[in-house]
Write a protein that holds these residues in place. Structure first.
Motif, PDB file in Angstrom:
ATOM      1  N   ALA A 240       0.821  -1.215   0.000  1.00  0.00           N
ATOM      2  CA  ALA A 240       0.000   0.000   0.000  1.00  0.00           C
ATOM      3  C   ALA A 240       0.853   1.264   0.000  1.00  0.00           C
ATOM      4  N   LYS A 241       2.093   1.161   0.469  1.00  0.00           N
ATOM      5  CA  LYS A 241       2.987   2.321   0.471  1.00  0.00           C
ATOM      6  C   LYS A 241       3.296   2.802  -0.940  1.00  0.00           C
ATOM      7  N   PHE A 242       3.062   1.927  -1.938  1.00  0.00           N
ATOM      8  CA  PHE A 242       3.408   2.274  -3.312  1.00  0.00           C
ATOM      9  C   PHE A 242       2.184   2.624  -4.149  1.00  0.00           C
ATOM     10  N   LEU A 243       1.026   2.745  -3.511  1.00  0.00           N
ATOM     11  CA  LEU A 243      -0.180   3.085  -4.266  1.00  0.00           C
ATOM     12  C   LEU A 243      -0.072   4.467  -4.900  1.00  0.00           C
ATOM     13  N   TRP A 244       0.504   5.423  -4.162  1.00  0.00           N
ATOM     14  CA  TRP A 244       0.639   6.765  -4.727  1.00  0.00           C
ATOM     15  C   TRP A 244       1.516   6.756  -5.972  1.00  0.00           C
ATOM     16  N   LEU A 245       2.576   5.925  -5.932  1.00  0.00           N
ATOM     17  CA  LEU A 245       3.473   5.842  -7.092  1.00  0.00           C
ATOM     18  C   LEU A 245       2.757   5.177  -8.263  1.00  0.00           C
ATOM     19  N   THR A 246       1.930   4.180  -7.960  1.00  0.00           N
ATOM     20  CA  THR A 246       1.163   3.501  -9.004  1.00  0.00           C
ATOM     21  C   THR A 246       0.234   4.475  -9.704  1.00  0.00           C
ATOM     22  N   ARG A 247      -0.433   5.322  -8.919  1.00  0.00           N
ATOM     23  CA  ARG A 247      -1.330   6.315  -9.503  1.00  0.00           C
ATOM     24  C   ARG A 247      -0.554   7.329 -10.352  1.00  0.00           C
TER      25      ARG A 247
END
Length: 287
Positions: A240-247
């Motif tokens: 979940a820490k990488f969700l912002w990067l995914t977006r």
């Protein structure tokens, strides 16, 4: 292992013409998986060691070491014979628990001949999507429920994609045991990754959205070991820490893999992780 598996003539109902056909396919075929029609039905020839080394495998293990997260590790890479041995051994382990799997009709040091399991669940979902949406989502829930039962038996599939599952007399069956994550990480972590991988397919394809995803998660949790659920929470908290990067990447190009990662990880983080403080969303770019 049954010694007759090395003898094509020991395949039940195989005629001399069938054996000639299989010999020709095994000797000359080039595709990794090949469908072959016999006088008694369909069989599948599966070859091993035809894939080129996967760069991502090395990167995956490097990330696992960097972040000290066992669930990021890749399954051990093996030579052809060891890959055949692994698949036969894992098929036998599932069969020993009464779970439907294809039958091994023949094996060599680089290939298997397997019985036909019929249409995959992936194929059936494709048909049901428009023909019967309720059954479509019920089948997704059934996959999650059965995976929980598999995990309760101290087993792990490794890649429970709908294309690797089938139905036999109403029961979920399993095939394509090319992965063995429990050889690279603790079993509960491997089982947690199983569920996450299933949800990569399930969440984006569920016609009733998060309602179906919630039913599926609850169905898995009914049977799954508590240790697997704990590991799932740890896995989701990390990803979940990488969700912002995914977006952020998705604003440039939102491919299907990225879309599945975003949908599944976002849903699981919402239902499994404690709510973040109000100011965390502002600082964390995740909303």
């Amino acid at each position: 292992m049954d010694g007759r598996l090395n003898d094509l003539s020991a395949i039940p109902d195989a005629t001399p013409r069938d054996i000639e056909t299989l010999l020709a396919v095994l000797a000359c075929g080039a595709r990794r998986i090949e469908r072959v029609e016999m006088s008694f039905g369909t069989v599948w020839v599966k070859r091993y060691g035809t894939e080129k080394p996967i760069v991502w495998t090395h990167a995956q293990n490097a990330l696992a070491r960097l972040f000290r997260k066992p669930f990021l590790r890749a399954s051990p890479r093996l030579d052809r014979k060891a890959m055949v041995d692994r698949e036969v051994r894992r098929l036998e382990a599932f069969a020993a628990e009464g779970l439907p799997v294809p039958k091994v009709l023949y094996r060599s040091d680089s290939a298997l001949v397997l019985s036909d399991a019929g249409p995959t669940i992936g194929m059936q979902l494709g048909t049901l999507k428009s023909a019967d949406p309720a059954r479509h989502d019920a089948l997704l829930v059934a996959c999650a429920a059965d995976l929980g039962s598999v995990h309760a038996l101290n087993l792990c599939h490794g890649r429970p994609h709908p294309r690797d599952l089938f139905l036999e007399n109403g029961r979920v069956g399993y095939m394509d045991f090319e992965e063995e994550p429990e050889a690279a990480m603790p079993l509960p972590a491997a089982q947690a990754r199983d569920l996450w991988l299933l949800f990569l397919q399930l969440v984006p394809s569920a016609l009733d959205g998060e309602t179906t995803a919630g039913r599926a998660l609850s169905a898995w949790m009914e049977s799954a070991p508590g240790d697997a659920l704990s590991e799932l929470c740890l896995l989701v908290a990390f990803l979940a820490k990488f969700l912002w990067l995914t977006r952020l990447i998705g604003r440039v190009h939102m491919g299907s893999d990225l879309r599945r990662f975003l949908a599944a990880t976002r849903y699981l983080s919402q239902v499994l992780l404690p709510p973040r403080p109000a100011d965390a969303s502002k600082a964390g770019k995740d909303d």
